[in-house]
Design a protein around this motif. Structure first.
Motif, PDB file in Angstrom:
ATOM      1  N   TRP A  33      19.314 -34.658  -0.447  1.00 30.53           N
ATOM      2  CA  TRP A  33      19.275 -33.605   0.574  1.00 30.53           C
ATOM      3  C   TRP A  33      20.416 -33.763   1.578  1.00 30.53           C
ATOM      4  O   TRP A  33      21.131 -32.798   1.886  1.00 30.53           O
ATOM      5  N   GLU A  37      23.797 -31.377   2.120  1.00 33.87           N
ATOM      6  CA  GLU A  37      24.122 -30.731   3.396  1.00 33.87           C
ATOM      7  C   GLU A  37      25.578 -30.971   3.778  1.00 33.87           C
ATOM      8  O   GLU A  37      26.277 -30.058   4.239  1.00 33.87           O
ATOM      9  N   SER A  73      16.454 -31.225  11.639  1.00 35.76           N
ATOM     10  CA  SER A  73      17.362 -30.183  11.167  1.00 35.76           C
ATOM     11  C   SER A  73      16.994 -28.822  11.724  1.00 35.76           C
ATOM     12  O   SER A  73      17.865 -28.003  12.025  1.00 35.76           O
ATOM     13  N   ILE A  74      15.698 -28.570  11.842  1.00 30.19           N
ATOM     14  CA  ILE A  74      15.232 -27.285  12.385  1.00 30.19           C
ATOM     15  C   ILE A  74      15.546 -27.193  13.870  1.00 30.19           C
ATOM     16  O   ILE A  74      15.905 -26.143  14.385  1.00 30.19           O
ATOM     17  N   HIS A 106      14.178 -19.280   9.259  1.00 30.38           N
ATOM     18  CA  HIS A 106      13.784 -20.345   8.338  1.00 30.38           C
ATOM     19  C   HIS A 106      15.024 -20.840   7.590  1.00 30.38           C
ATOM     20  O   HIS A 106      16.051 -20.165   7.552  1.00 30.38           O
ATOM     21  N   ALA A 107      14.893 -22.016   6.956  1.00 27.62           N
ATOM     22  CA  ALA A 107      15.958 -22.556   6.105  1.00 27.62           C
ATOM     23  C   ALA A 107      17.328 -22.409   6.768  1.00 27.62           C
ATOM     24  O   ALA A 107      18.183 -21.662   6.285  1.00 27.62           O
ATOM     25  N   THR A 115      13.582 -32.332   8.269  1.00 30.00           N
ATOM     26  CA  THR A 115      12.799 -31.140   8.622  1.00 30.00           C
ATOM     27  C   THR A 115      12.885 -30.905  10.124  1.00 30.00           C
ATOM     28  O   THR A 115      13.684 -30.093  10.581  1.00 30.00           O
ATOM     29  N   GLN A 127       7.738 -27.405   4.362  1.00 27.91           N
ATOM     30  CA  GLN A 127       7.730 -26.814   5.694  1.00 27.91           C
ATOM     31  C   GLN A 127       7.011 -27.699   6.698  1.00 27.91           C
ATOM     32  O   GLN A 127       6.232 -28.584   6.341  1.00 27.91           O
ATOM     33  N   GLN A 166      11.948 -25.189   4.992  1.00 29.28           N
ATOM     34  CA  GLN A 166      13.302 -25.469   4.529  1.00 29.28           C
ATOM     35  C   GLN A 166      13.507 -24.927   3.118  1.00 29.28           C
ATOM     36  O   GLN A 166      14.624 -24.615   2.723  1.00 29.28           O
TER      37      GLN A 166
END
Length: 510
Positions: A125, A129, A54-55, A438-439, A51, A242, A346
């Motif tokens: 996950w 990716e 990655s963000i 987002h995401a 989260t 999130q 995400q």
């Protein structure tokens, strides 16, 4: 005598040094800091890895949205903006070495079930990716360095997806047999919410395989039917996977102004703005600020005409001229002025509803596509309105209200209508509008999967070759070429005829 004296003197000095070192360590130890890792500590680290990490923050936070053409960067020409993907990296996979450790730190029973389920989810996950970026990857032999597997073999992309789906199925079963656990910054260890996240994510994985329903051993449609009919999935925005932000150190919104020198560089793209204008979608007033030139010319901040998007495929020198002129829309001030601007998800409830709408249209599940679609649009609008203070600087006097949502859903451009393909385009367009900031990378992968929404391509600025196409994959990591050459070369040969380039179609896309 001198030899012995010297030897014992040296030994005495060594003992004295060690004793002093031990005392130094005691004096400089923080009694409030954990000495040994625990399962909750490792759980926190892994959850934040998929989260928060990655963000990312600041410029890195914006970069994925340059690739999905909703944002433009004006500091200088960015690779993603002009479709150069570069090489992938497998470095982020090292976090998975903690999965087995996390399980080993708990005794057999419901608590271990929960931590094992979390490990399965994080593994799924991370592998998802990576395979989405390059194709075949190490899976069955991955992260086994402690077992002396230093040159892992590559599994086919089909094998990787089969493993991902099995790990998610197992995660759901284990969470169902688990109990609340510590170390979870997202759901507070609530295993029911984790089951919803696992199953919602599995539906996303299955939909990404929509071209592969002929692979009967993967049971793509059957799995989707079973999840929808028998397992918990998201039921509202409260279930979103999130991060929620606050005005505390290292907990602030990723593009908040404090310590952020990059707030002056973003423009909002015309790909996004033109769609919002066409639909008379008030998210425009929450996503962007009006052009100061248009406001100075007399347009109201509540006027759609005051908002000017910029073509993201325009050559950089022309973008620079527009930036200098100030006749463009930048990011809404709430993204830089609010430390808790909004949660960044995400995976979200509206995303799920759009997935279900598409699955219904494709005949995977029964029901009414329009119902799922309408619920998705409504929840997407409520997410924006519910996370924005009633401040004119943030909604420009064009608030999203319940009455507006009802009117919006009934409007001709928004109502789900037309051929199946036209309806799928509508669904993907709404998903695109919902996932603004987002995401990360979701919009790029959805465009690659379906072609929606269409991204502009300018042969004068496109860094891909050929210049009239979007790239579809990253190149394999340089470290793999350097240290695992035989295996990566075999994977490149079997998939792409020996050519590791940006335009090769991986199994998933064929």
């Amino acid at each position: 005598m001198r030899t012995y004296a010297s030897k014992y003197l040296l030994a005495g000095l060594l003992v004295s040094s060690l004793a002093g070192c031990n005392k130094f360590d005691e004096l400089n130890s923080n009694p409030d800091t954990a000495v040994n890792a625990t399962a909750p500590m490792l759980a926190t680290r892994m959850i934040l890895d998929i989260t928060e990490k990655s963000i990312s923050t600041q410029k890195s936070f914006i970069q994925p949205f340059l690739l999905s053409k909703s944002m433009i960067w004006t500091e200088f020409a960015e690779d993603f903006q002009y479709n150069y993907l570069g090489r992938a990296s497998f470095d982020a996979m090292t976090i998975l070495t903690n999965v087995e450790k996390m399980k080993s730190y708990t005794v057999e029973g419901p608590t271990r079930n929960s931590f094992t389920a979390l490990g399965n989810f994080v593994r799924a996950w991370k592998f998802y990716e990576q395979t989405m970026r390059v194709g075949d990857i190490p899976y069955s032999d991955a992260v086994k360095g402690e077992q002396n597997v230093i040159s892992p073999k590559y599994d086919t992309q089909k094998e990787v997806f089969a493993g991902i789906l099995n790990e998610l199925d197992q995660a759901d079963k284990l969470f169902a047999a688990g109990v609340k656990f510590d170390g979870d910054p997202i759901y507070g260890g609530d295993v029911t919410k984790w089951r919803k996240a696992v199953n919602t994510f599995e539906l996303q994985v299955l939909l990404s395989l929509y071209k592969k329903t002929g692979e009967t051993d993967l049971k793509i449609v059957e799995r989707a039917k079973d999840i929808v009919a028998n397992r918990p999935v998201f039921t509202g925005n409260a279930d979103n996977f999130q991060l929620v932000y606050s005005d505390k150190n290292e907990q602030r919104y990723p593009f908040y102004k404090l310590g952020n020198p990059f707030t002056i560089y973003p423009m909002v793209s015309d790909v996004l703005i033109s769609k919002l204008k066409t639909l008379q979608d008030r998210r425009l007033f929450y996503y962007a600020n009006p052009s100061p030139v248009q406001v100075a010319a007399g347009k109201a901040v509540s006027d759609y005409a005051a908002y000017k998007g910029t073509d993201p495929a325009m050559v950089y020198s022309d973008i620079s001229k527009i930036y200098t002129s100030k006749d463009y829309s930048g990011l809404n001030s709430r993204y830089t002025e609010m430390a808790n601007a909004e949660p960044v998800f995400q995976l979200s409830y509206p995303m799920l509803k759009f997935m279900l709408a598409e699955m219904t249209l494709r005949g995977w599940i029964t029901g009414t596509a329009a119902d799922h679609y309408n619920e998705g649009v409504k929840a997407a609008l409520q997410f924006v309105a519910g996370n924005t203070p009633d401040n004119a600087d943030y909604h420009h006097n064009m608030k999203i209200t319940d009455a507006y949502i009802t009117t919006y859903l009934a409007s001709d451009g928004v109502k789900l209508a037309g051929t199946t393909e036209q309806q799928i385009e509508q669904i993907l367009t709404q998903k695109y509008l919902h996932t603004f900031l987002h995401a990360p990378y979701n919009a790029f992968f959805e465009n690659r999967r379906t072609g929606y929404p269409a991204f502009p391509i300018n042969t004068a600025s496109n860094e891909n070759t050929p210049a009239d196409k979007m790239p579809v994959r990253w190149l394999y990591p340089q470290k793999e070429l350097d240290y695992n050459n035989a295996n990566v070369t075999k994977a490149i040969t079997s998939q792409y005829g020996g050519s590791d380039n940006f335009n090769q179609q991986m199994w998933l896309l064929k």
